[in-house]
Design an enzyme around this catalytic site. Structure first.
Site, short mmCIF file in Angstrom:
data_model
loop_
_atom_site.label_atom_id
_atom_site.label_comp_id
_atom_site.label_asym_id
_atom_site.label_seq_id
_atom_site.Cartn_x
_atom_site.Cartn_y
_atom_site.Cartn_z
N SER A 119 146.91 124.63 126.87
CA SER A 119 147.15 124.72 125.43
C SER A 119 148.04 123.62 124.88
O SER A 119 147.96 123.30 123.69
CB SER A 119 147.77 126.09 125.10
N GLU A 343 148.57 131.07 114.56
CA GLU A 343 147.94 131.19 115.87
C GLU A 343 147.77 132.64 116.30
O GLU A 343 148.73 133.42 116.30
CB GLU A 343 148.77 130.47 116.94
N ASP A 348 144.30 134.60 124.14
CA ASP A 348 144.34 133.88 125.41
C ASP A 348 144.92 134.72 126.53
O ASP A 348 144.37 134.79 127.63
CB ASP A 348 145.16 132.61 125.20
N HIS A 390 141.03 125.89 123.44
CA HIS A 390 140.21 125.78 124.64
C HIS A 390 139.44 127.08 124.76
O HIS A 390 139.67 128.02 123.99
CB HIS A 390 141.10 125.57 125.89
#
Length: 514
Positions: A119, A343, A348, A390
Site C-alpha cells: 500500500s 480510505e 484490505d 492494489h
C-alpha cells in the site's frame, strides 16, 4: 490504372450501400425480435446516456480521492452483489455509487521494485505522481529501505503539501490508523512505513534526527498542516506512561511513544481554540464544523473497528460516511477549495484474514461514504476519483445460479449444490492463498451456506498462509466531475495524481506563487 480506381470506388460505394441496407434491415428485425427485452433496453439506455455526456472542463476547486484499500475488480463485483442482496434486491444487476460514474480507467499497480505492490508505494503513486519501492512513503524510487539519510534527502512533494502551500484546505480520513500507508502518504516522508511512532524506529535513525509518521502529521511543515485527520492509531500519539482513555489497564492497547510526547496536546497547542482532538463518537458528534478549523480524531489505539463490529464498540466510532461529511463541512469553508483523501482501509485487512464477510461489509461502508459525499458536493467544481491501491486474491468462481448468496456455497440453476471431484461443496468466493488453506487437500471440509455466510467464516484458500497476500492485477479508477474524462484506457497508477493536479491547477498555481 485510372479505370481500376474508378471501378474500385464504385465497388466500395455499392458495398457501403449494401452494408447500410443489411444493417438497417437487421436493426429493424432486432427491434421486432428483442426490442422489448429488458437487457436490450437497459444496454440501449446506457448507450444513450454515454452519447449525451458532456465533458466538464471547469477547474476542480475541490479534489476528493477515495481509496478502497485492496479493492480490485473482483472485490468490487462481490461488494456490488453483497450490497444488493443485503438490501433484498438483485445483487448481480445492482450498481454501487461509484459504478454510476461516467468515466473509468484501468490502473497498473506494480511498484518500482515489485511485481505486486504494497500500500505504501501505491499511495505515493496517487498522492505524489511517482512510483517508488515497497514499504517507503514520500520518497522517490532511488530511496533505500530503512535509510534515514534517504528519508531526509529523497523527498517527493504530495498534492496535499502543494495544496497547503497555496492556501487550500486538506484532509485525510481512514478506517485504518491515520499513520498507516495510504493516509500517511499524503503528509509523511519515511524510509519504512512501519515507523509510525518513535518506538517502531531503530536507535540509529532516531539519533540521526529522523522523525516518525505520527510526529510528521502534527508537525507538518506545509501551510498550516492538515485541517482534518480522522481514523485510528491513538497509541502512536500518546506516551507509553499514559493509559489509553478507552481501554485503561489493557496492556495490549497501551500507548507506544517512548519520547514522552503527547502528540494530541501538540495538535491542540498548535491550533489553539480553532483546533480540536476527539477520541469517541460523542465528542466527534459535538464538534461544531463552523467553528473548528483543525480536527484530529483518533478512535482506536490501532485500526478502527470493522464496519460489522462498529456498533459493539464501547466508546462509539463514527462511520466512514459520517467522518467524510464532517470533513467536507470543515474543509469547504476554505474559499480556495480542498484536497481530501477518504480510505476504506479495512477492506484490505479483512481480505488478509480471508474473511469475505468483513471485506464486503467494509466495501458497503465505503459505498455509503461515496453516496454521502455525492450528496454534499457540487460536481461542477469537485472532482471525485474512486479507486483501489492494489488488489487481493479474492476470486468469484463456479456456476452458481442467479441470486445465489454471494457468501454461500455454489448452487446451480437446478437448485442443487455443486460438488468438486472430491464430492464436497465449495464456496463462490475463495482466496488463492491465506489462512483458509487446508494443509492437506484431503482435509477440505464439506461446507453449508449456513456456516459460510456467518460473519466470522474464513474463506477457503488454495495455498495455506498465515496472512492472505495482495493481488497484482489491474484495478479500476472511477471518476466524475471536472476533467474526469481524462481517465480512460489502461494507465499507470501514478497517472491518477497527474489528472488530479491538472484538473485542479494546483501545480500551476504553486508555480505562479513562486
Amino acid at each position: 490504372m485510372r479505370m481500376q480506381r474508378k471501378h474500385a470506388a464504385h465497388a466500395l460505394t455499392a458495398l457501403a450501400w449494401m452494408t447500410a441496407g443489411v444493417a438497417g434491415a437487421f436493426a429493424e428485425d432486432a427491434r421486432l425480435i428483442q426490442g422489448d427485452d429488458p437487457y436490450y433496453k437497459q444496454a440501449d439506455a446506457a448507450l444513450g446516456a454515454i452519447l449525451r455526456q458532456q465533458k466538464n472542463t471547469n477547474r476542480a476547486k475541490n479534489v476528493i480521492l477515495f481509496v478502497g484499500d485492496g479493492m480490485g475488480f473482483s472485490t468490487v463485483t462481490a461488494t456490488r452483489i453483497f450490497e444488493g442482496q443485503q438490501r433484498g434486491v438483485d445483487g448481480e444487476s445492482n450498481v454501487l455509487a461509484w459504478e454510476a460514474f461516467p468515466y473509468l480507467a484501468a490502473s497498473k499497480t506494480y511498484s518500482a521494485d515489485a511485481q505486486i505492490t504494497d500500500s505504501a508505494p501505491s499511495a505515493v503513486a496517487m498522492t505524489a505522481g511517482v512510483k517508488t519501492i515497497n514499504d517507503v512513503m514520500g520518497l522517490d524510487h532511488t530511496a533505500r529501505l530503512d535509510s534515514c539519510e534517504d528519508q531526509k534527502t529523497k523527498h517527493v512533494t504530495t498534492l496535499w503539501e502543494m495544496a497547503e502551500t497555496i492556501g487550500m484546505a486538506t484532509g485525510a480520513i481512514t478506517t485504518a490508523r491515520v499513520t498507516h500507508a495510504t493516509p500517511g502518504a499524503t503528509y509523511s516522508h519515511i524510509a519504512n512505513r512501519d515507523w509510525e511512532a518513535d518506538a517502531n524506529m531503530p536507535a540509529e535513525a532516531l539519533s540521526a534526527g529522523c522523525t516518525d509518521i505520527a510526529r510528521q502529521l502534527v508537525e507538518m511543515k506545509y501551510g498550516d498542516g492538515l485541517e482534518v485527520a480522522l481514523g485510528g492509531g491513538r497509541a502512536y500519539f500518546l506516551p507509553e506512561t499514559a493509559q489509553d482513555p478507552e481501554y485503561p489497564g489493557n496492556e495490549k492497547k497501551k500507548p507506544k511513544r517512548k519520547d514522552g510526547k503527547d502528540l494530541t496536546k501538540t495538535w491542540l497547542d498548535r491550533y489553539g481554540e480553532k483546533g480540536a482532538y476527539v477520541w469517541n463518537k460523542e465528542q466527534f458528534a459535538a464538534i461544531d464544523s463552523a467553528k473548528i478549523d483543525h480536527l484530529l480524531g483518533l478512535f482506536e489505539p490501532s485500526h478502527m473497528q470493522y464496519e460489522h463490529d462498529r456498533a459493539g464498540d464501547g466508546a462509539g466510532e463514527p462511520s466512514l460516511a459520517e467522518m467524510s461529511e464532517k470533513a467536507i463541512d470543515i474543509l469547504s469553508r476554505n474559499p480556495e477549495g480542498y484536497v481530501l483523501l477518504i480510505e476504506g482501509g479495512r477492506i484490505d485487512h479483512a481480505s488478509h484474514e480471508s474473511n469475505a464477510y468483513r471485506t464486503l461489509s467494509d466495501g458497503v461502508a465505503m459505498n455509503e461514504a461515496v453516496k454521502a459525499v455525492l450528496g454534499k458536493v457540487n460536481l461542477e467544481e469537485t472532482l471525485i476519483v474512486v479507486t483501489g491501491d492494489h488488489s487481493h486474491t479474492l476470486t468469484i468462481s463456479g456456476y452458481a445460479k442467479r441470486g445465489n448468496p454471494i457468501l454461500g456455497v455454489s448452487v446451480g440453476v437446478d437448485d442443487e449444490p455443486i460438488y468438486g471431484k472430491d464430492g464436497k461443496t465449495y464456496t463462490t468466493i475463495g482466496f488463492a492463498n491465506g489462512p483458509g488453506g487446508a494443509e492437506k487437500p484431503t482435509e477440505r471440509p464439506m461446507l453449508t451456506s449456513e456456516e459460510t455466510m456467518k460473519p466470522d467464516f474464513v474463506q477457503p484458500s488454495l495455498v495455506p498462509l498465515g496472512s492472505e497476500t495482495h493481488g497484482g492485477e489491474d484495478l479500476g479508477i472511477y471518476a466524475i466531475g471536472p476533467w474526469a474524462h481524462l481517465f480512460q484506457g489502461t494507465v499507470e497508477e501514478n497517472y491518477t495524481f497527474h489528472v488530479m493536479n491538472y484538473a485542479s491547477k494546483i501545480g500551476d498555481r504553486l508555480a505562479a506563487k513562486k
